[in-house]
Design a protein around this motif. Structure first.
Motif, PDB file in Angstrom:
ATOM      1  N   PRO A  72       1.076  -1.751   0.403  1.00  0.00           N
ATOM      2  CA  PRO A  72       0.361  -0.397   0.019  1.00  0.00           C
ATOM      3  C   PRO A  72       0.701   1.808   0.012  1.00  0.00           C
ATOM      4  N   GLY A  73       0.404   2.313  -1.241  1.00  0.00           N
ATOM      5  CA  GLY A  73       1.403   3.723  -0.840  1.00  0.00           C
ATOM      6  C   GLY A  73       2.650   4.054  -1.805  1.00  0.00           C
ATOM      7  N   VAL A  74       2.812   2.918  -2.388  1.00  0.00           N
ATOM      8  CA  VAL A  74       3.372   2.448  -3.598  1.00  0.00           C
ATOM      9  C   VAL A  74       3.096   2.698  -4.911  1.00  0.00           C
ATOM     10  N   GLY A  75       1.384   3.675  -4.925  1.00  0.00           N
ATOM     11  CA  GLY A  75       1.148   3.962  -6.048  1.00  0.00           C
ATOM     12  C   GLY A  75       0.862   3.271  -7.183  1.00  0.00           C
ATOM     13  N   LYS A  76      -0.332   2.593  -6.766  1.00  0.00           N
ATOM     14  CA  LYS A  76      -0.843   1.021  -7.693  1.00  0.00           C
ATOM     15  C   LYS A  76      -1.865   2.087  -8.365  1.00  0.00           C
ATOM     16  N   SER A  77      -2.799   2.634  -7.576  1.00  0.00           N
ATOM     17  CA  SER A  77      -3.994   3.600  -7.935  1.00  0.00           C
ATOM     18  C   SER A  77      -3.751   4.997  -9.220  1.00  0.00           C
ATOM     19  N   SER A  78      -2.235   5.190  -8.646  1.00  0.00           N
ATOM     20  CA  SER A  78      -1.791   6.039  -9.386  1.00  0.00           C
ATOM     21  C   SER A  78      -1.060   5.685 -11.016  1.00  0.00           C
ATOM     22  N   PHE A  79      -0.519   4.996 -10.799  1.00  0.00           N
ATOM     23  CA  PHE A  79      -0.131   4.049 -11.595  1.00  0.00           C
ATOM     24  C   PHE A  79      -0.964   3.571 -13.145  1.00  0.00           C
ATOM     25  N   ASP A 114     -14.009   3.501  -0.158  1.00  0.00           N
ATOM     26  CA  ASP A 114     -14.325   5.447  -0.603  1.00  0.00           C
ATOM     27  C   ASP A 114     -13.116   5.790  -0.684  1.00  0.00           C
ATOM     28  N   LYS A 115     -12.401   5.815  -1.685  1.00  0.00           N
ATOM     29  CA  LYS A 115     -10.786   6.268  -1.502  1.00  0.00           C
ATOM     30  C   LYS A 115     -11.640   6.743  -3.010  1.00  0.00           C
ATOM     31  N   THR A 116     -11.387   7.495  -3.147  1.00  0.00           N
ATOM     32  CA  THR A 116     -11.609   8.560  -4.917  1.00  0.00           C
ATOM     33  C   THR A 116     -10.382   8.208  -5.577  1.00  0.00           C
ATOM     34  N   ILE A 209      10.111   0.282 -10.543  1.00  0.00           N
ATOM     35  CA  ILE A 209      10.349   1.116  -9.604  1.00  0.00           C
ATOM     36  C   ILE A 209       9.703   2.610  -9.403  1.00  0.00           C
ATOM     37  N   ASN A 210       8.769   2.618  -8.728  1.00  0.00           N
ATOM     38  CA  ASN A 210       7.494   3.345  -9.379  1.00  0.00           C
ATOM     39  C   ASN A 210       8.563   4.688  -8.550  1.00  0.00           C
ATOM     40  N   LYS A 211       7.456   5.489  -8.495  1.00  0.00           N
ATOM     41  CA  LYS A 211       8.564   7.168  -8.010  1.00  0.00           C
ATOM     42  C   LYS A 211       9.665   7.569  -8.238  1.00  0.00           C
ATOM     43  N   ALA A 212      10.603   7.100  -8.740  1.00  0.00           N
ATOM     44  CA  ALA A 212      11.402   6.969 -10.836  1.00  0.00           C
ATOM     45  C   ALA A 212      11.822   9.020  -9.991  1.00  0.00           C
ATOM     46  N   ASP A 213      10.984  10.228  -9.916  1.00  0.00           N
ATOM     47  CA  ASP A 213      11.378  11.450  -9.510  1.00  0.00           C
ATOM     48  C   ASP A 213      12.145  12.263  -9.129  1.00  0.00           C
ATOM     49  N   GLY A 214      11.959  13.755  -9.868  1.00  0.00           N
ATOM     50  CA  GLY A 214      12.235  14.784  -7.944  1.00  0.00           C
ATOM     51  C   GLY A 214      13.984  14.214  -7.969  1.00  0.00           C
ATOM     52  N   CYS A 248       9.148   4.078 -13.395  1.00  0.00           N
ATOM     53  CA  CYS A 248       8.403   4.398 -13.454  1.00  0.00           C
ATOM     54  C   CYS A 248       8.435   5.976 -12.587  1.00  0.00           C
ATOM     55  N   SER A 249       6.633   7.037 -13.255  1.00  0.00           N
ATOM     56  CA  SER A 249       7.117   7.832 -12.293  1.00  0.00           C
ATOM     57  C   SER A 249       5.223   7.890 -12.576  1.00  0.00           C
ATOM     58  N   ALA A 250       4.279   7.526 -11.541  1.00  0.00           N
ATOM     59  CA  ALA A 250       3.195   7.295 -11.966  1.00  0.00           C
ATOM     60  C   ALA A 250       2.681   9.006 -12.026  1.00  0.00           C
ATOM     61  N   LEU A 251       2.822   9.602 -10.898  1.00  0.00           N
ATOM     62  CA  LEU A 251       2.603  11.556 -10.373  1.00  0.00           C
ATOM     63  C   LEU A 251       3.190  11.716 -11.567  1.00  0.00           C
ATOM     64  N   GLU A 252       4.311  12.659 -12.313  1.00  0.00           N
ATOM     65  CA  GLU A 252       4.789  12.341 -13.600  1.00  0.00           C
ATOM     66  C   GLU A 252       4.583  11.743 -14.925  1.00  0.00           C
TER      67      GLU A 252
HETATM   68  P1  GDP Z   1      -1.782   2.324  -3.438  1.00  0.00           P
HETATM   69  O1  GDP Z   1      -1.998   2.468  -1.681  1.00  0.00           O
HETATM   70  O2  GDP Z   1      -0.545   1.291  -3.996  1.00  0.00           O
HETATM   71  O3  GDP Z   1      -2.281   2.181  -4.493  1.00  0.00           O
HETATM   72  O4  GDP Z   1      -1.233   3.923  -3.533  1.00  0.00           O
HETATM   73  P2  GDP Z   1      -1.464   5.423  -4.634  1.00  0.00           P
HETATM   74  O5  GDP Z   1      -1.863   5.378  -5.537  1.00  0.00           O
HETATM   75  O6  GDP Z   1      -2.937   6.312  -3.376  1.00  0.00           O
HETATM   76  O7  GDP Z   1      -0.075   6.558  -4.273  1.00  0.00           O
HETATM   77  C1  GDP Z   1      -0.423   6.789  -2.695  1.00  0.00           C
HETATM   78  C2  GDP Z   1       0.384   7.882  -2.214  1.00  0.00           C
HETATM   79  O8  GDP Z   1       1.683   8.006  -3.346  1.00  0.00           O
HETATM   80  C3  GDP Z   1      -0.280   8.800  -2.742  1.00  0.00           C
HETATM   81  O9  GDP Z   1       0.084  10.551  -2.207  1.00  0.00           O
HETATM   82  C4  GDP Z   1       0.433   9.353  -4.361  1.00  0.00           C
HETATM   83  O10 GDP Z   1       0.377  10.185  -4.838  1.00  0.00           O
HETATM   84  C5  GDP Z   1       2.134   9.059  -4.606  1.00  0.00           C
HETATM   85  N1  GDP Z   1       2.591   9.148  -5.255  1.00  0.00           N
HETATM   86  C6  GDP Z   1       2.494   7.882  -6.582  1.00  0.00           C
HETATM   87  N2  GDP Z   1       2.596   7.377  -7.343  1.00  0.00           N
HETATM   88  C7  GDP Z   1       4.211   8.625  -7.796  1.00  0.00           C
HETATM   89  C8  GDP Z   1       5.019   8.579  -8.074  1.00  0.00           C
HETATM   90  O11 GDP Z   1       5.024   8.135  -9.468  1.00  0.00           O
HETATM   91  N3  GDP Z   1       6.017   9.652  -8.156  1.00  0.00           N
HETATM   92  C9  GDP Z   1       5.633  10.599  -6.597  1.00  0.00           C
HETATM   93  N4  GDP Z   1       6.837  11.498  -6.392  1.00  0.00           N
HETATM   94  N5  GDP Z   1       4.280   9.970  -5.641  1.00  0.00           N
HETATM   95  C10 GDP Z   1       3.436   8.947  -5.924  1.00  0.00           C
END
Ligand code: GDP
Length: 336
Positions: A72-79, A114-116, A209-214, A248-252
């Motif tokens: 949880p928190g790795v960014g699955k939904s964002s990805f 419930d999370k958007t 490897i997600n969050k490969a940014d900044g 990758c960077s799901a955010l960027e």
């Molecule tokens: P999940 O619990 O695995 O579904 O993760 P979420 O998609 O909810 O992401 C958890 C947090 O990480 C959120 O605050 C996202 O904005 C942040 N996040 C997700 N992907 C990235 C990314 O590629 N880079 C950065 N910096 N933050 C990210």
């Protein structure tokens, strides 16, 4: 004159045939309704679901099923949001996203329910997103998810993403119903191999490897090298495929093409050596075996004698006068 406000619309009655037709024409309402039947605990719904699933299984498609996991928190939904939009916009795909949470029976619904999530993807006309079932269906959550995959494919979705929401068991469940298993990871502080079960890494066909940014980019690059080295020590997969590692960077929104190229290369590889089809057949066979177990289990505990005898034997086990194995055998002797 009657006030219009109080005239209630008659609820629409769906038949299996009308839902099958709806699914075939790509109608989202029909698809959702049919998935609800698959998730239902009512035996009459179950019968209707089976008719629909059987019909949908006959519809030809050329889909790829992608399982996605990660802490949880790795960014699955964002990805999935970024990747799904990339597939639709750059690859012309239709994308379905299903979430699976085998623990939902206990927690009464996913914590993330419930999370958007996936705001942009969820409103795209070429995407269909279905959150995890809120409780166990007749036959189990994994069974309902397997059926939902088939329904999505019949509705014309050529990429079906199955996301693990629960912890523990769900990775194995998702692995067993998908073609490609993607593990999302984070770069750690020097000890990259900590915190992730080796078994999960062994199951993965791709590792991103997600969050490969900044500020995190350098650490992510280092982690990528470390994982590539570590993967050399793993036993060769049955598919003959070597697990790929990327960033990758799901955010960027970066490297979504890298993710897709990885999956396409796997698809090409496994189709050319025959593994793709063999794996799908094996998965159907294991679904069949699981269904036997589920049905047996269900019939067993519906049986009045078993219900009554259960406590008798359970007490003997707890008090130490009978071994669990012998107790189970004696209980079942009465049934079989
Ligand atoms: P999940 O619990 O695995 O579904 O993760 P979420 O998609 O909810 O992401 C958890 C947090 O990480 C959120 O605050 C996202 O904005 C942040 N996040 C997700 N992907 C990235 C990314 O590629 N880079 C950065 N910096 N933050 C990210």
């Amino acid at each position: 004159m009657k006030n219009k406000k109080y005239i209630r619309k008659k609820a629409k009655v769906y038949t299996a045939e009308s839902l099958i037709e709806g699914i075939k024409s790509g109608n989202f309402t029909a698809l959702s309704k049919a998935i609800t039947l698959c998730e239902s605990k009512k035996p009459s719904d179950r019968d209707m679901a089976s008719t629909i699933v059987s019909a949908c299984m006959q519809i030809e498609n050329n889909s790829i099923r992608i399982g996605i996991t990660g802490v949880p928190g790795v960014g699955k939904s964002s990805f999935i949001e970024s990747f799904g939009l990339h597939l639709i916009q750059a690859e012309g795909k239709k994308v379905a996203v299903l979430a699976i949470d085998p623990s939902s029976e206990r927690t009464k619904g996913s914590i993330l329910g419930d999370k958007t999530r996936m705001n942009k993807l969820s409103i795209h006309p070429n995407a269909f997103i279905r959150p995890s079932p809120t409780s166990g269906s007749l036959g189990g959550v994994a069974h309902a998810s397997r059926e939902s995959i088939l329904l999505c494919e019949a509705a014309g979705f050529d990429v079906v993403i199955v996301e693990t929401v629960g912890v523990g068991q769900s990775e194995t469940e998702v692995r067993q119903m998908t073609d490609f298993f993607l593990l999302l990871m984070l770069a750690g502080a020097g000890d990259e191999l900590q915190g992730i079960k080796r078994g999960i890494m062994e199951m993965a066909d791709g590792l991103l490897i997600n969050k490969a940014d900044g500020d995190n980019l350098k650490a992510a690059q280092l982690a990528m090298r470390e994982y590539r080295n570590a993967l050399h020590l793993f036993p060769k997969a049955k598919s003959g495929w070597t697990t790929q590692v990327g960033l990758c960077s799901a955010l960027e929104n970066t490297n979504m093409d890298v993710a897709w190229n990885m999956i396409s290369a796997y698809e090409k590889h496994s189709k050319s050596n025959g593994y793709f089809l063999t794996n799908r057949k094996d998965q159907l066979d294991s679904w069949f075996q699981k269904s036997i177990e589920e049905i047996l289990h269900q019939k067993l505990f519906e049986n009045e004698k078993i219900k009554a005898d259960y406590h008798f034997f359970s007490n003997k086990v707890i008090s130490g006068s009978l071994s669990p194995y012998d107790a189970a055998k004696q209980l079942l002797d009465g049934f079989l």
